[in-house]
Each structure stands twice: as C-alpha cells, then as structure tokens.
Design a protein around this motif. Structure first.
Motif, PDB file in Angstrom:
ATOM      1  N   ARG A   5       0.826  -1.210   0.000  1.00 53.92           N
ATOM      2  CA  ARG A   5       0.000   0.000   0.000  1.00 53.92           C
ATOM      3  C   ARG A   5       0.855   1.252   0.000  1.00 53.92           C
ATOM      4  O   ARG A   5       0.548   2.232  -0.700  1.00 53.92           O
ATOM      5  N   GLN A  24       1.141   4.420  -2.874  1.00 53.58           N
ATOM      6  CA  GLN A  24       0.726   5.761  -2.456  1.00 53.58           C
ATOM      7  C   GLN A  24       1.849   6.790  -2.500  1.00 53.58           C
ATOM      8  O   GLN A  24       1.578   7.991  -2.472  1.00 53.58           O
ATOM      9  N   HIS A  25       3.098   6.328  -2.570  1.00 52.75           N
ATOM     10  CA  HIS A  25       4.220   7.254  -2.466  1.00 52.75           C
ATOM     11  C   HIS A  25       5.257   6.966  -3.544  1.00 52.75           C
ATOM     12  O   HIS A  25       5.332   5.865  -4.084  1.00 52.75           O
TER      13      HIS A  25
END
Length: 251
Positions: free
Chosen positions: A69, A73-74
């Motif tokens: 995750r 997201q980054h």
C-alpha cells in the motif's frame, strides 16, 4: 566561501548520481506496526532515486500489505521479496542477490535513519576509502515505561554495549571492528561470499570479520545517525532471528 560552496555543490551532485546505484536492504518479520515509520524516513532522505528492497520473512501479520500500500501511495521505489526461511542472513543475501544497486545500505524495520543518512554513508564511503561504513545509534526507550527506559540506558552504557562506538555515541571518526547495519559495495559482499546463513545472531560482525581478515577496513563516522528503539520488556530481549527493535515511534 566560494570554495566551500563549490565543495557542497560537488557533494550534492555526487550524492544525486550515486543514489541511483544504491539499494537499501531491509529484512523484516511481523513488522506491520513499525515498517511504515522506516518507509517514511526513507521517503524523506536527502538522497533520492535509490531502490528499497524489503525482504519479508513469511510474516504472520499484514507487513507485506502495508509495504504494498505504501508503494502505491508514495514515490518510493520499493521491491518486496518473500523469504520463508525466516532468518536475517538469508534475507540479506536474498535481498542483495535481487538488488540492482552497486552500493548496499542495510537497515532494519525498527530503525529511524536521519534524513541525511544515505547521503552521509555515501560521503563516508568515498572519503574514508573503507570497505564498510556506519554510524551512531541514538538509543531511545521503546515506550514510556520505566522498564523500557532502563533497557535503553543499559544497552547504550559501557556495561551493555562494551566498547561499541555506535552505541556509546562517540564523536570521533575511527576504524572499528563493527558498525550497525553498514553501507558497503556489492562487490565486497560477493568477494567474501555473502552473509553466513548458518548463523542466527551476529551475522553482521562475522561478515565484517571476514572482510577485516582480507585486509579490509570498517569505519565509524559519527555524522551517520540513526535512532534505534530498544526492546519494551526483558521478555522481548531474546530474539530468534536477530532483528532488533522496540516500540513504535515517529522518525
């Protein structure tokens, strides 16, 4: 002033180029509560464009899910590997075997490296000419209890740390027998045959011993800083796979 600025500019340029050749290797097991704090500290590094290789030792919790995750997201280049053997030496060797970098930076899931950690490792590796470089642990209590505070004091004292420069926060750069984690060129790992997979503890020290027996040098640089959170209780001090860690804290 002009000379200092020129040196600083050269250092930044060198770090930017070299960071593309770096692989950060992180062995972990059941770190779903803690792994994100390390990923946050890696995201905030002054050096950019490096690769992060997470080697999960068949965790029973959601460690792989947290890593996946975070990766979506980054903007952090993360490679997630699986190690069913559940030991640090096998995880380190697996991670390095699958890494693309020429320079290896080893970290643990419970560590909080300073924002210039990778940059300082690169500079120390260049300036010292050593085979392995590392820095100081700033030991913190795992939580707010008196037991956790006592453990943190013990492991950072001469009684608990011996003469380990990295735990005693010595301010003098020096050649040493060992450093925590360590930054080294992949070639030296190949030359000495990697980490000893028969060991369950002290795999770092034994790896560095073989390097020193070949005439290599291990170098401590106090400008390389990393926070380490000690164990919460005496029951947690023994560790079957050698991953050191403690309570959750933000880097």
């Amino acid at each position: 002033d002009k000379e200092l600025n020129a040196r600083a500019s050269f250092s930044r340029s060198m770090v930017e180029r070299a960071s593309r050749m770096i692989s950060v290797i992180v062995p972990c097991l059941n770190e779903s509560e803690y792994i994100e704090q390390l990923l946050e500290s890696l995201l905030g590094q002054s050096a950019k464009n490096f690769e992060t290789v997470i080697v999960d030792s068949d965790s029973d919790d959601d460690t792989p899910g947290v890593v996946r995750r975070y990766a979506t997201q980054h903007s952090l280049n993360i490679k997630l590997l699986h190690n069913p053997r559940r030991t640090i030496p096998t995880s380190l060797n697996l991670g390095i075997q699958n890494a693309s970098g020429e320079i290896i930076v080893r970290l643990d899931a419970h560590s909080c490296p300073a924002s210039n950690y990778i940059e300082q490792c690169l500079l120390a590796l260049r300036d010292s000419g050593a085979d392995v470089v590392g820095g100081a642990w700033d030991v913190k209590p795992g939580d707010g209890t008196m037991i956790a505070a006592a453990i943190a004091v013990a492991v950072s004292s001469p009684l608990g740390a011996g003469d380990a420069a990295y735990r005693l926060n010595r301010n003098q750069a020096q050649e040493v027998d060992t450093v925590p984690f360590g930054c080294f060129r992949r070639q030296i790992w190949e030359d000495v045959g990697g980490f000893n997979e028969e060991l369950f503890t002290n795999e770092d020290y034994e790896f560095y011993l073989r390097i020193r027996q070949r005439g290599g040098r291990i170098y401590f640089d106090p400008r390389i800083r990393c926070e380490y959170y000690a164990r919460l209780t005496f029951r947690h001090l023994p560790n079957s796979i050698g991953v050191m860690g403690g309570g959750r804290r933000k880097c």
